[in-house]
Motif scaffolding. Structure first.
Motif, short mmCIF file in Angstrom:
data_model
loop_
_atom_site.label_atom_id
_atom_site.label_comp_id
_atom_site.label_asym_id
_atom_site.label_seq_id
_atom_site.Cartn_x
_atom_site.Cartn_y
_atom_site.Cartn_z
N SER A 185 0.84 -1.20 0.00
CA SER A 185 0.00 0.00 0.00
C SER A 185 0.87 1.25 0.00
O SER A 185 1.92 1.30 0.66
N ARG A 186 0.45 2.27 -0.73
CA ARG A 186 1.24 3.48 -0.84
C ARG A 186 1.29 4.26 0.48
O ARG A 186 2.25 4.99 0.72
N ASP A 187 0.26 4.16 1.30
CA ASP A 187 0.23 4.91 2.56
C ASP A 187 0.52 4.01 3.75
O ASP A 187 0.06 4.27 4.86
N SER A 188 1.29 2.93 3.52
CA SER A 188 1.59 2.01 4.61
C SER A 188 2.92 2.33 5.30
O SER A 188 3.43 1.52 6.07
N SER A 189 3.51 3.51 5.02
CA SER A 189 4.75 3.92 5.67
C SER A 189 4.82 5.43 5.71
O SER A 189 4.09 6.13 4.99
N GLY A 190 5.69 5.93 6.57
CA GLY A 190 5.84 7.37 6.69
C GLY A 190 6.83 7.70 7.80
O GLY A 190 7.48 6.82 8.38
N PHE A 191 6.92 9.00 8.12
CA PHE A 191 7.82 9.46 9.16
C PHE A 191 7.06 9.68 10.47
O PHE A 191 5.85 9.95 10.47
N LEU A 192 7.79 9.55 11.56
CA LEU A 192 7.20 9.81 12.87
C LEU A 192 6.96 11.31 13.01
O LEU A 192 7.82 12.13 12.68
N ALA A 193 5.78 11.65 13.52
CA ALA A 193 5.48 13.07 13.74
C ALA A 193 6.24 13.61 14.94
O ALA A 193 6.68 14.77 14.95
N ALA A 194 6.42 12.78 15.97
CA ALA A 194 7.15 13.20 17.16
C ALA A 194 7.68 11.97 17.87
O ALA A 194 7.04 10.91 17.87
N ILE A 195 8.86 12.12 18.46
CA ILE A 195 9.45 11.05 19.28
C ILE A 195 10.42 11.70 20.25
O ILE A 195 11.19 12.59 19.89
N LEU A 202 9.78 6.34 26.74
CA LEU A 202 9.85 6.71 25.32
C LEU A 202 8.44 6.91 24.80
O LEU A 202 7.57 6.04 24.96
N THR A 203 8.18 8.07 24.17
CA THR A 203 6.88 8.37 23.58
C THR A 203 7.07 8.74 22.11
O THR A 203 8.08 9.35 21.74
N ALA A 204 6.10 8.35 21.30
CA ALA A 204 6.14 8.66 19.86
C ALA A 204 4.72 8.75 19.34
O ALA A 204 3.77 8.21 19.94
N SER A 205 4.56 9.44 18.19
CA SER A 205 3.25 9.56 17.55
C SER A 205 3.45 9.70 16.05
O SER A 205 4.47 10.24 15.59
N PHE A 206 2.47 9.20 15.27
CA PHE A 206 2.50 9.31 13.81
C PHE A 206 1.09 9.11 13.30
O PHE A 206 0.18 8.70 14.03
N TYR A 207 0.92 9.41 11.99
CA TYR A 207 -0.40 9.30 11.36
C TYR A 207 -0.37 8.13 10.38
O TYR A 207 0.38 8.15 9.39
N ALA A 214 -4.12 10.26 14.99
CA ALA A 214 -2.74 9.92 15.31
C ALA A 214 -2.67 8.63 16.12
O ALA A 214 -3.56 8.33 16.93
N VAL A 215 -1.61 7.89 15.88
CA VAL A 215 -1.29 6.71 16.67
C VAL A 215 -0.24 7.13 17.69
O VAL A 215 0.78 7.72 17.32
N THR A 216 -0.47 6.85 18.96
CA THR A 216 0.47 7.21 20.02
C THR A 216 1.07 5.95 20.63
O THR A 216 0.44 4.88 20.66
N LEU A 217 2.30 6.09 21.11
CA LEU A 217 3.04 4.96 21.64
C LEU A 217 3.76 5.40 22.91
O LEU A 217 4.41 6.45 22.92
N THR A 218 3.62 4.62 23.95
CA THR A 218 4.30 4.88 25.23
C THR A 218 4.98 3.59 25.66
O THR A 218 4.32 2.55 25.82
N LEU A 219 6.31 3.66 25.86
CA LEU A 219 7.10 2.46 26.17
C LEU A 219 8.05 2.73 27.33
O LEU A 219 8.51 3.87 27.52
N THR A 220 8.38 1.67 28.02
CA THR A 220 9.41 1.69 29.06
C THR A 220 10.33 0.51 28.85
O THR A 220 9.91 -0.54 28.34
#
Length: 245
Positions: A185-195, A202-207, A214-220
């Motif tokens: 798929s053409r929209d199946s990849s991209g850059f992280l909006a924030a990390i 560790l926190t990150a987000s992307f569309y 937005a998809v958000t991620l919180t990790l330890t």
């Protein structure tokens, strides 16, 4: 008396006439020439015409041999002869068999480092690959602990997202994502909006797609080099584990 005298004079005249005429002829050449004027000239025999000699053939002229034409400089003249390229003999090089290339059932993506569409490497190529990996490992040692490729898996073990993070060990992080659930798929990849990393979290987000939330991620971190945490996508929360590829 008169008769005798006349006869004597006449005899004298007759006797002296030839001598007088001879004397006149001898002493008067001009008169002779004048007497001949008007006389017809004696006929002169016509000499026969000369027979023309046969004409000699013209002398042979040696023609100079023409010089060969001077070739004009390329590109107006003929193309210069180029030596054939070097071709190694069959004793020093043997082409690989045609059946060494593997048959692929699906395409190989850039981030799939453990797969290759090429044939198996020979000893020289394997040595070069080992040196490249050693150089990469040395450069990687200068990066931060998060630098490299990671995979987010659900608690059930399904790969949800793959991440490629850049950690220059200066406190700044960058990265890109890919969704393995939508291959091709053409929209199946991209850059992280924030990390960012604050402390041990560790926190990150992307569309994931245009117009989507937005998809958000919180990790330890875990003690074994993995990270655990929670992924929020479309309002749903999913427990995930992030490990290196």
């Amino acid at each position: 008396m008169n008769l005798v005298l006349r006869a004597s004079i006449l005899l004298l005249v007759l006797a002296g006439a030839p001598a007088t005429a001879f004397a006149q002829d001898a002493s008067d050449p001009i008169g002779n020439i004048l007497d001949q004027v008007g006389q017809p000239a004696p006929a002169t025999p016509t000499p026969p015409l000369p027979v023309p000699a046969p004409r000699a053939p013209p002398p042979a002229v040696a023609r100079p041999t023409p010089a060969p034409p001077v070739a004009a400089p390329y590109p107006y003249g003929p193309r210069p002869q180029i030596a054939a390229p070097y071709a190694p003999s069959s004793s020093t090089y043997a082409p690989p068999p045609p059946n060494l290339s593997p048959s692929l059932a699906e395409p190989v993506f850039v981030d799939e480092y453990d797969r290759t569409p090429d044939r198996p490497m020979n000893s020289a190529e394997q040595g070069y690959e080992n040196r490249m990996r050693s150089s990469f490992a040395a450069a990687q040692g200068m990066q931060g602990p998060l630098d490299g490729a990671w995979t987010l898996r659900s608690d059930a073990g399904q790969a949800v997202y793959t991440l490629l993070l850049v950690d220059k060990n200066n406190g700044r992080l960058e990265g890109a994502w890919r969704d393995p659930r939508r291959p091709g798929s053409r929209d199946s990849s991209g850059f992280l909006a924030a990390i960012q990393k604050i402390g041990t979290q560790l926190t990150a987000s992307f569309y994931p797609s245009p117009g989507a939330g937005a998809v958000t991620l919180t990790l330890t971190p875990l003690g074994n080099g993995e990270w655990t945490g929670e992924l929020t996508e479309g309002g749903a929360r999913l427990g995930v584990v992030m490990s290196r590829n």
